[in-house]
Motif scaffolding. Structure first.
Motif, PDB file in Angstrom:
ATOM      1  N   UNK A  23       0.775  -1.186   0.118  1.00  0.00           N
ATOM      2  CA  UNK A  23      -0.047   0.083  -0.168  1.00  0.00           C
ATOM      3  C   UNK A  23       0.883   1.299   0.172  1.00  0.00           C
ATOM      4  N   UNK A  24       1.726   1.343  -1.208  1.00  0.00           N
ATOM      5  CA  UNK A  24       2.641   2.607  -1.042  1.00  0.00           C
ATOM      6  C   UNK A  24       1.939   3.885  -0.938  1.00  0.00           C
ATOM      7  N   UNK A  25       0.905   4.354  -1.528  1.00  0.00           N
ATOM      8  CA  UNK A  25       0.195   5.481  -1.442  1.00  0.00           C
ATOM      9  C   UNK A  25      -0.201   5.738   0.085  1.00  0.00           C
ATOM     10  N   UNK A  26      -1.014   4.934   0.678  1.00  0.00           N
ATOM     11  CA  UNK A  26      -1.412   4.887   2.200  1.00  0.00           C
ATOM     12  C   UNK A  26       0.021   5.118   2.918  1.00  0.00           C
ATOM     13  N   UNK A  27       0.942   4.306   2.540  1.00  0.00           N
ATOM     14  CA  UNK A  27       2.398   4.403   3.342  1.00  0.00           C
ATOM     15  C   UNK A  27       2.743   5.868   3.288  1.00  0.00           C
ATOM     16  N   UNK A  28       2.900   6.411   2.001  1.00  0.00           N
ATOM     17  CA  UNK A  28       3.351   7.864   1.986  1.00  0.00           C
ATOM     18  C   UNK A  28       2.547   8.746   2.484  1.00  0.00           C
ATOM     19  N   UNK A  29       1.098   8.635   2.876  1.00  0.00           N
ATOM     20  CA  UNK A  29       0.163   9.425   3.255  1.00  0.00           C
ATOM     21  C   UNK A  29       0.227   9.604   4.847  1.00  0.00           C
ATOM     22  N   UNK A  30       0.469   8.377   5.368  1.00  0.00           N
ATOM     23  CA  UNK A  30       0.605   8.189   6.846  1.00  0.00           C
ATOM     24  C   UNK A  30       2.144   8.605   7.461  1.00  0.00           C
ATOM     25  N   UNK A  31       2.942   8.233   6.391  1.00  0.00           N
ATOM     26  CA  UNK A  31       4.268   8.975   6.905  1.00  0.00           C
ATOM     27  C   UNK A  31       4.964   8.456   8.178  1.00  0.00           C
ATOM     28  N   UNK A  32       5.374   9.328   8.960  1.00  0.00           N
ATOM     29  CA  UNK A  32       6.030   9.269  10.188  1.00  0.00           C
ATOM     30  C   UNK A  32       4.954   8.729  11.348  1.00  0.00           C
ATOM     31  N   UNK A  33       3.844   8.561  11.042  1.00  0.00           N
ATOM     32  CA  UNK A  33       3.046   8.156  11.978  1.00  0.00           C
ATOM     33  C   UNK A  33       2.878   6.550  12.280  1.00  0.00           C
ATOM     34  N   UNK A  34       3.450   6.009  11.213  1.00  0.00           N
ATOM     35  CA  UNK A  34       3.393   4.670  11.227  1.00  0.00           C
ATOM     36  C   UNK A  34       4.467   3.884  12.242  1.00  0.00           C
ATOM     37  N   UNK A  35       5.875   4.312  12.101  1.00  0.00           N
ATOM     38  CA  UNK A  35       6.950   4.114  13.152  1.00  0.00           C
ATOM     39  C   UNK A  35       6.315   4.663  14.528  1.00  0.00           C
TER      40      UNK A  35
END
Length: 194
Positions: free
Chosen positions: A90-102
């Motif tokens: 899910x690269x688009x969602x990954x880019x959108x959420x950015x730093x909030x995932x880690x």
């Protein structure tokens, strides 16, 4: 019946966002759209569920002096799985959420449930608690994101409901998150008192 009560507590009675007011950083930071809210919520749900299961399994072998650091390592392992999976699929969602995932690693909901519940209960109860709290968190983020997206851009889940020209930019920006969250907390309190 007791397990059902444990499962439903994360939705309204002990909702992490509307009642406990935990995890405000991702709540206010990523909910500019319903898709972002749902994506962040489901990522956190996976981490909560898996971390609770593992913490419950290893609680008796972890010395008290290193309990919290051990929980953080367990949580960080599952966050890494989520981060790499999202980056791959899910690269688009990954880019959108950015730093909030880690930052899920230091989310007080995840560490709090590991410490307060999973470290004191069996695997089944811990799994139900993690799933309940995670789905309650997902529900809250998705509702908040859907309202902000609708009022700000006239869309819900990126589907246009009315022309974007009529949207209110305020709701896509950070102040809109505070306004909508305040109203949702008030509605949640009203429902609980009824």
């Amino acid at each position: 019946m007791n397990q059902w009560n444990n499962f439903t507590k994360g939705f309204l009675k002990e909702n992490p966002i509307f009642v406990l007011l935990l995890g405000m950083c991702p709540t206010l930071g990523v909910t500019s759209s319903a898709i972002n809210g749902l994506g962040m919520g489901l990522a956190t749900t996976f981490v909560l569920l898996m971390a609770n299961i593992v913490v419950s399994l290893v609680k008796n072998v972890i010395p008290d002096k290193v309990r919290i650091p051990s929980f953080i390592v367990i949580i960080a392992s599952f966050v890494t799985v989520v981060e790499l999976s999202m980056q791959a699929y899910l690269p688009e969602l990954f880019k959108s959420l950015g730093l909030f995932i880690p930052l899920i690693v230091v989310n007080c909901i995840v560490l709090g449930r590991a410490e307060a519940f999973a470290s004191k209960n069996n695997v089944l109860s811990s799994a139900i608690d993690g799933l309940s709290m995670g789905l309650g968190f997902s529900m809250a983020l998705t509702i908040l994101g859907a309202i902000r997206e609708f009022l700000g851009s006239g869309k819900i889940f990126n589907i246009s409901v009315f022309p974007e020209d009529y949207g209110m930019l305020l709701f896509v920006l950070a102040p809109g998150a505070f306004i909508v969250l305040g109203y949702l907390i008030a509605i949640s309190n009203k429902i609980k008192k009824a």
